[in-house]
Scaffold this motif. Structure first.
Motif, PDB file in Angstrom:
ATOM      1  N   LEU A 157     -25.274  -8.880 -13.588  1.00 17.92           N
ATOM      2  CA  LEU A 157     -25.868  -9.930 -13.445  1.00 17.92           C
ATOM      3  C   LEU A 157     -26.869  -9.179 -12.650  1.00 17.92           C
ATOM      4  O   LEU A 157     -28.265  -9.201 -13.407  1.00 17.92           O
ATOM      5  CB  LEU A 157     -25.386 -11.845 -13.149  1.00 17.92           C
ATOM      6  N   ILE A 158     -26.439  -8.648 -12.132  1.00 22.55           N
ATOM      7  CA  ILE A 158     -27.487  -7.504 -10.643  1.00 22.55           C
ATOM      8  C   ILE A 158     -28.107  -6.574 -11.380  1.00 22.55           C
ATOM      9  O   ILE A 158     -29.332  -6.343 -11.309  1.00 22.55           O
ATOM     10  CB  ILE A 158     -26.557  -7.493  -9.435  1.00 22.55           C
ATOM     11  N   VAL A 159     -26.954  -5.876 -11.938  1.00 19.52           N
ATOM     12  CA  VAL A 159     -27.379  -4.811 -12.729  1.00 19.52           C
ATOM     13  C   VAL A 159     -28.724  -5.092 -13.702  1.00 19.52           C
ATOM     14  O   VAL A 159     -29.085  -4.385 -14.003  1.00 19.52           O
ATOM     15  CB  VAL A 159     -26.657  -3.718 -13.496  1.00 19.52           C
ATOM     16  N   LEU A 160     -28.238  -5.497 -15.016  1.00 17.89           N
ATOM     17  CA  LEU A 160     -29.328  -6.312 -15.788  1.00 17.89           C
ATOM     18  C   LEU A 160     -30.491  -7.289 -14.716  1.00 17.89           C
ATOM     19  O   LEU A 160     -31.855  -6.422 -15.070  1.00 17.89           O
ATOM     20  CB  LEU A 160     -29.022  -8.126 -16.762  1.00 17.89           C
ATOM     21  N   LEU A 161     -30.356  -7.727 -14.415  1.00 21.32           N
ATOM     22  CA  LEU A 161     -31.597  -7.891 -13.104  1.00 21.32           C
ATOM     23  C   LEU A 161     -32.192  -7.189 -12.742  1.00 21.32           C
ATOM     24  O   LEU A 161     -33.512  -7.272 -13.110  1.00 21.32           O
ATOM     25  CB  LEU A 161     -31.682  -9.240 -11.951  1.00 21.32           C
ATOM     26  N   LEU A 163     -32.569  -4.008 -13.860  1.00 22.91           N
ATOM     27  CA  LEU A 163     -32.615  -2.846 -15.333  1.00 22.91           C
ATOM     28  C   LEU A 163     -34.366  -4.165 -15.561  1.00 22.91           C
ATOM     29  O   LEU A 163     -35.376  -3.624 -16.479  1.00 22.91           O
ATOM     30  CB  LEU A 163     -32.458  -3.188 -15.735  1.00 22.91           C
ATOM     31  N   VAL A 164     -34.222  -5.212 -15.781  1.00 27.00           N
ATOM     32  CA  VAL A 164     -35.805  -6.146 -15.834  1.00 27.00           C
ATOM     33  C   VAL A 164     -37.620  -5.203 -15.095  1.00 27.00           C
ATOM     34  O   VAL A 164     -38.117  -4.979 -15.929  1.00 27.00           O
ATOM     35  CB  VAL A 164     -35.687  -7.580 -15.636  1.00 27.00           C
ATOM     36  N   VAL A 165     -36.919  -5.128 -14.150  1.00 23.04           N
ATOM     37  CA  VAL A 165     -38.020  -3.850 -13.809  1.00 23.04           C
ATOM     38  C   VAL A 165     -38.400  -2.642 -13.289  1.00 23.04           C
ATOM     39  O   VAL A 165     -37.292  -2.466 -13.423  1.00 23.04           O
ATOM     40  CB  VAL A 165     -38.049  -4.181 -11.803  1.00 23.04           C
ATOM     41  N   PRO A 166     -39.538  -2.138 -14.068  1.00 21.68           N
ATOM     42  CA  PRO A 166     -39.361  -0.799 -14.356  1.00 21.68           C
ATOM     43  C   PRO A 166     -38.721   0.061 -13.224  1.00 21.68           C
ATOM     44  O   PRO A 166     -39.221  -0.220 -12.360  1.00 21.68           O
ATOM     45  CB  PRO A 166     -41.114  -0.707 -14.789  1.00 21.68           C
ATOM     46  N   ARG A 167     -37.771   0.919 -13.394  1.00 19.81           N
ATOM     47  CA  ARG A 167     -37.452   1.397 -12.701  1.00 19.81           C
ATOM     48  C   ARG A 167     -37.221   2.934 -12.565  1.00 19.81           C
ATOM     49  O   ARG A 167     -38.232   3.752 -14.108  1.00 19.81           O
ATOM     50  CB  ARG A 167     -35.572   1.262 -12.347  1.00 19.81           C
ATOM     51  N   GLY A 168     -37.533   3.615 -11.138  1.00 19.25           N
ATOM     52  CA  GLY A 168     -38.311   5.425 -11.595  1.00 19.25           C
ATOM     53  C   GLY A 168     -36.880   6.334 -12.154  1.00 19.25           C
ATOM     54  O   GLY A 168     -36.294   5.634 -11.408  1.00 19.25           O
ATOM     55  N   PRO A 169     -37.654   7.382 -11.965  1.00 17.67           N
ATOM     56  CA  PRO A 169     -35.880   8.507 -12.222  1.00 17.67           C
ATOM     57  C   PRO A 169     -35.281   8.353 -10.671  1.00 17.67           C
ATOM     58  O   PRO A 169     -33.736   8.563 -10.608  1.00 17.67           O
ATOM     59  CB  PRO A 169     -36.806   9.781 -12.294  1.00 17.67           C
ATOM     60  N   GLN A 170     -35.588   8.423  -9.906  1.00 24.34           N
ATOM     61  CA  GLN A 170     -35.149   8.621  -8.253  1.00 24.34           C
ATOM     62  C   GLN A 170     -34.395   6.968  -8.430  1.00 24.34           C
ATOM     63  O   GLN A 170     -32.790   6.991  -7.451  1.00 24.34           O
ATOM     64  CB  GLN A 170     -36.098   8.442  -7.354  1.00 24.34           C
TER      65      GLN A 170
END
Length: 309
Positions: A157-161, A163-170
């Motif tokens: 659930l933490i990973v899914l949540l 990933l909802v927010v845009p994440r950069g390469p770092q």
């Protein structure tokens, strides 16, 4: 890979040709029945939730077990061995991964890395690469928490949540380094769809039909099943030696083997991952004498762990 094993765990060319053959029929029949049973148990849970009937709990237990068992077709289709058809593998992977709360693209990349670095430094199944976490927890409370499967559910659930927010390469390089850059957009989209489905079900349960909430509760029940099932594959095994030395083979019973697509024979799967699930019992009969860690069932695994073996 077989060259790393002893002569009792190698296959002849004829055996490889027979065991590696892929077919659509066995997987299609099993997945169809499994999915139908899951749907029937889910319907029973919802129908009985307000009936104050004692058989609600057996129905809920069956639903939880069947939901947990979706891990198996996801795993097999992710390998591309569940079916001869690539399209069937993709479709079943998507369905079973969504039911397992895992973005299918990310699962395949994660599992590929797990096979490359099984139970050693770099295995993504070992949190943070800390090999102390590859052993059974010494604290019995910590062991029970791990075996409950709830940390696994929380982690998903933490990973899914996140990933909802845009994440950069770092961010990806730090937290999901095994996920290729080209697969990150698909993973984000898949995670959002899974969360949208969960949110829709929760909203329906809250506003329209409360018994639907038991379908969400079944996610916790499913992970209570998955906790001891997955821990038995590698936890407590050596972190050196060939892959057979780092993996258990568990005979278990016919029901468990059917539900989990013969993957209790997990050392066999890691030694010969291209063998389809329906041929794994034949593979087991051929190589079992040379496997270093064989167990009669899951109770045997955990009794042996309590004795420090």
């Amino acid at each position: 890979m077989e060259g790393e094993f002893s002569s009792t765990t190698t296959l002849t060319a004829d055996e490889r040709r027979e065991l590696y053959a892929r077919r659509d029929g066995p997987g299609l029949r099993r997945f169809t029945v499994q999915l139908a049973l899951l749907a029937a148990s889910a319907a029973a849970v919802v129908a009985l939730a307000d009936a104050d009937a004692w058989w609600f709990w057996p129905a809920f237990a069956a639903y939880s077990v069947l939901l947990a068992s979706m891990f198996a077709p996801m795993h097999e289709a992710g390998h591309g061995t569940a079916f001869a058809s690539k399209q069937l593998n993709r479709r079943v992977l998507q369905i079973a991964a969504n039911l397992s709360l895992l973005p299918p693209t990310a699962f395949v990349a994660f599992h590929f890395e797990h096979h490359r670095k099984t139970h050693e430094v770099g295995d993504p199944e070992i949190p943070g690469g800390n090999l102390e976490l590859a052993a059974w927890p010494k604290n019995p409370i910590a062991a029970l928490i791990v075996l409950s499967g709830l940390p696994l559910l929380l982690g998903k659930l933490i990973v899914l949540l996140t990933l909802v927010v845009p994440r950069g390469p770092q961010w990806f390089d730090k937290w999901l380094p095994w996920l290729p850059a080209a697969q990150r957009p698909a993973t984000i989209a898949e995670a959002r769809r899974i969360l949208a489905g969960l949110a829709a079900l929760a909203l329906l349960a809250w506003q329209v039909w409360p018994p639907l909430g038991w379908l969400l509760a079944g996610l916790a029940g499913a992970h209570v099943v998955l906790g001891p099932y997955l821990a038995a594959e590698h936890t407590g095994m050596p972190t050196t030696g060939d892959v057979l030395a780092r993996t258990r083979s568990i005979r278990s019973n016919a029901v468990v083997r059917w539900l989990f697509w013969n993957m209790p024979y997990h050392a066999e799967h890691h030694g010969w991952p291209a063998v389809p699930f329906h041929a794994v019992p034949a593979l087991h009969r051929r190589v079992a004498p040379g496997l270093p860690h064989r167990y009669r069932g899951y109770l045997h695994v955990y009794l042996a762990a309590l004795r420090g073996r």
